[in-house]
Design a protein around this motif. Structure first.
Motif, short mmCIF file in Angstrom:
data_model
loop_
_atom_site.label_atom_id
_atom_site.label_comp_id
_atom_site.label_asym_id
_atom_site.label_seq_id
_atom_site.Cartn_x
_atom_site.Cartn_y
_atom_site.Cartn_z
N ILE A 70 7.53 14.91 -36.71
CA ILE A 70 7.76 15.59 -35.43
C ILE A 70 9.05 16.39 -35.54
CG2 ILE A 70 8.24 15.28 -32.96
CD1 ILE A 70 6.72 12.61 -33.19
N PHE A 71 9.01 17.65 -35.07
CA PHE A 71 10.19 18.50 -35.12
C PHE A 71 10.42 19.09 -33.72
CE2 PHE A 71 7.84 18.66 -39.11
CZ PHE A 71 8.78 18.13 -39.97
N LEU A 72 11.55 18.73 -33.12
CA LEU A 72 11.86 19.18 -31.77
C LEU A 72 12.84 20.34 -31.72
CD1 LEU A 72 12.17 15.83 -29.78
CD2 LEU A 72 10.26 17.42 -29.83
N VAL A 96 16.72 18.15 -35.46
CA VAL A 96 16.21 17.11 -34.55
C VAL A 96 14.76 16.85 -34.95
CG1 VAL A 96 15.76 16.40 -32.18
CG2 VAL A 96 17.73 17.87 -32.68
N TYR A 97 14.54 15.79 -35.74
CA TYR A 97 13.20 15.52 -36.22
C TYR A 97 13.08 14.06 -36.65
CZ TYR A 97 15.69 16.47 -40.63
OH TYR A 97 16.59 16.48 -41.66
N GLY A 98 11.84 13.67 -36.90
CA GLY A 98 11.57 12.33 -37.40
C GLY A 98 10.28 12.34 -38.20
N ALA A 99 10.10 11.35 -39.08
CA ALA A 99 8.92 11.36 -39.94
C ALA A 99 8.61 9.96 -40.47
CB ALA A 99 9.13 12.32 -41.11
N ILE A 100 7.37 9.80 -40.93
CA ILE A 100 6.93 8.60 -41.65
C ILE A 100 6.46 9.08 -43.02
CG2 ILE A 100 5.33 6.65 -41.74
CD1 ILE A 100 5.08 6.86 -38.69
N SER A 136 9.13 7.03 -31.63
CA SER A 136 8.38 7.16 -30.37
C SER A 136 9.15 7.94 -29.31
CB SER A 136 8.02 5.78 -29.82
OG SER A 136 9.19 5.00 -29.60
N VAL A 137 10.49 7.92 -29.38
CA VAL A 137 11.30 8.68 -28.42
C VAL A 137 11.05 10.17 -28.61
CG1 VAL A 137 13.65 9.26 -27.71
CG2 VAL A 137 13.07 6.89 -28.28
N LEU A 138 10.99 10.62 -29.87
CA LEU A 138 10.71 12.01 -30.15
C LEU A 138 9.27 12.37 -29.76
CD1 LEU A 138 12.41 12.52 -33.65
CD2 LEU A 138 13.38 12.82 -31.36
N GLU A 139 8.34 11.47 -30.01
CA GLU A 139 6.95 11.71 -29.66
C GLU A 139 6.79 11.92 -28.15
OE1 GLU A 139 5.19 8.23 -31.36
OE2 GLU A 139 4.51 9.31 -33.14
N ASN A 140 7.48 11.10 -27.37
CA ASN A 140 7.37 11.20 -25.91
C ASN A 140 7.91 12.53 -25.40
OD1 ASN A 140 6.26 8.64 -25.74
ND2 ASN A 140 8.22 7.63 -25.40
N LEU A 141 8.91 13.08 -26.11
CA LEU A 141 9.50 14.34 -25.67
C LEU A 141 8.58 15.53 -25.86
CD1 LEU A 141 13.19 13.92 -26.88
CD2 LEU A 141 12.43 14.20 -24.52
N LEU A 142 7.54 15.37 -26.66
CA LEU A 142 6.60 16.47 -26.84
C LEU A 142 5.86 16.80 -25.55
CD1 LEU A 142 5.00 15.54 -30.29
CD2 LEU A 142 6.65 17.35 -29.83
N PRO A 145 13.59 19.02 -26.23
CA PRO A 145 13.11 20.09 -27.13
C PRO A 145 13.84 21.39 -26.82
CG PRO A 145 11.26 18.89 -26.18
CD PRO A 145 12.49 18.44 -25.45
N THR A 146 14.14 22.16 -27.85
CA THR A 146 14.88 23.40 -27.64
C THR A 146 14.08 24.62 -28.08
OG1 THR A 146 16.86 24.65 -28.26
CG2 THR A 146 16.00 23.12 -29.89
#
Length: 331
Positions: A235-237, A241-245, A265-271, A304-305
């Protein structure tokens, strides 16, 4: 020179045989991953449209391959020499042959990475002055001090003000060297940016949907790419600012300016969320008048920006981004 040097028969060879820094009118096509940057509202944006800016000659010639059109308005011509290759090759050899935990690895890497930045630093020393607050206000009114050009620390009845002293030079540098090195790096990156689907890119990295050609990848050879990781979910916000598995099932996140890990999950919710997520963090602050460093609890607002790219939403969920349109014909 002033004008389009390419259109002058007498001087066209200078453009073809030398390096330069040119002020140009740019007509940039709407491609998936633009390769020329422009400062917009104090932010570096890669977009499409029409604008006036300064660019390195070789980056201009490279951009023409991707449909960019230019009118040269003026600029500076430079002779070129190979001045750092022996130094870099020697330092890189030390780095490659050193264990990553050794001081020699750290020092050699630092010497290489900081070289081009040192060339582009401001050459002026700073001056420091204690001044009473009443005298400071008086000089501001008289115009001898511009508040926007100084940093100040509170010492009760006095300010400690810091400002550039343009009459005293510090280290020697050459901004043309720095801009050429960074431009050549962007040229190298441009070779892959529009041949693959790109999910995220930064100063010296890309995250793409397929492996790069083997001839472009070598972790120890200067100028080639290094494979850092493979992901099954990411996920890239926004910038940094990103996260990955990854393929091993390990997850991680990165949030610029926030010194703790957060759940993916915090980043996922921001989508799909409206507004921002509030995160608690600590900020360290120097208090010079008390000779202290204060640690204060503060709130980090994460959202997200769209400063660099426009967000694309589907049913209220961010699914992708697109290049920004730029129109700026003043310089």
């Amino acid at each position: 020179f002033i004008g389009d040097i390419k259109n002058n028969v007498e001087y066209k060879n200078l453009y073809e045989n030398n390096l330069g820094v040119y002020k140009v009118l740019v007509n940039a096509p709407d491609i998936a991953n633009p390769i020329l940057s422009k400062r917009v509202n104090n932010t570096t944006v890669y977009g499409y449209g029409e604008w006036i800016a300064w660019y390195f000659s070789e980056e201009i010639k490279n951009a023409e391959k991707y449909g960019y059109k230019f009118q040269i308005l003026g600029g500076y011509i430079f002779e070129s020499r190979n001045i750092f290759s022996n130094y870099i090759d020697k330092i890189n050899k030390i780095k490659v042959e050193s264990d990553k935990s050794s001081p020699m690895y750290t020092i050699s890497k630092l010497l290489m990475n900081s070289l081009y930045g040192r060339m582009g630093m401001q050459p002026y020393l700073e001056s420091h002055q204690f001044i009473t607050k009443s005298d400071f206000n008086k000089e501001v009114k008289e115009g001898s001090i511009k508040p926007s050009e100084v940093d100040k620390e509170d010492f009760n009845t006095h300010w400690l003000i810091t400002k550039p002293n343009k009459s005293k030079f510090g280290m020697q540098g050459n901004v043309a060297i720095s801009l050429a090195i960074s431009a050549y790096s962007r040229i190298i990156m441009s070779e892959v940016l529009n041949k693959n689907k790109i999910y995220y890119t930064d100063t010296d990295s890309i995250i793409t949907d397929q492996p790069l050609p083997e001839n472009l990848v070598d972790s120890k050879k200067l100028g080639l790419w290094k494979l850092e990781n493979k992901y099954i979910h990411a996920i890239f916000l926004g910038p940094k600012v990103y996260g990955a598995i990854n393929t091993s099932g390990e997850s991680y996140t990165k949030v610029k300016g926030y010194n703790s890990q957060i759940e993916l999950s915090v980043l996922e919710n921001l989508l799909s969320a409206e507004g921002a997520t509030k995160l608690k963090t600590e900020k360290w602050r120097k208090v010079m008048k008390d000779s202290q460093v204060q640690i204060r609890a503060t709130v980090y607002s994460l959202t997200p920006t769209d400063e660099k790219r426009d967000l694309i939403r589907s049913n209220g969920v961010i699914t992708s981004t697109k290049s920004k349109f730029i129109q700026d014909l003043e310089l």
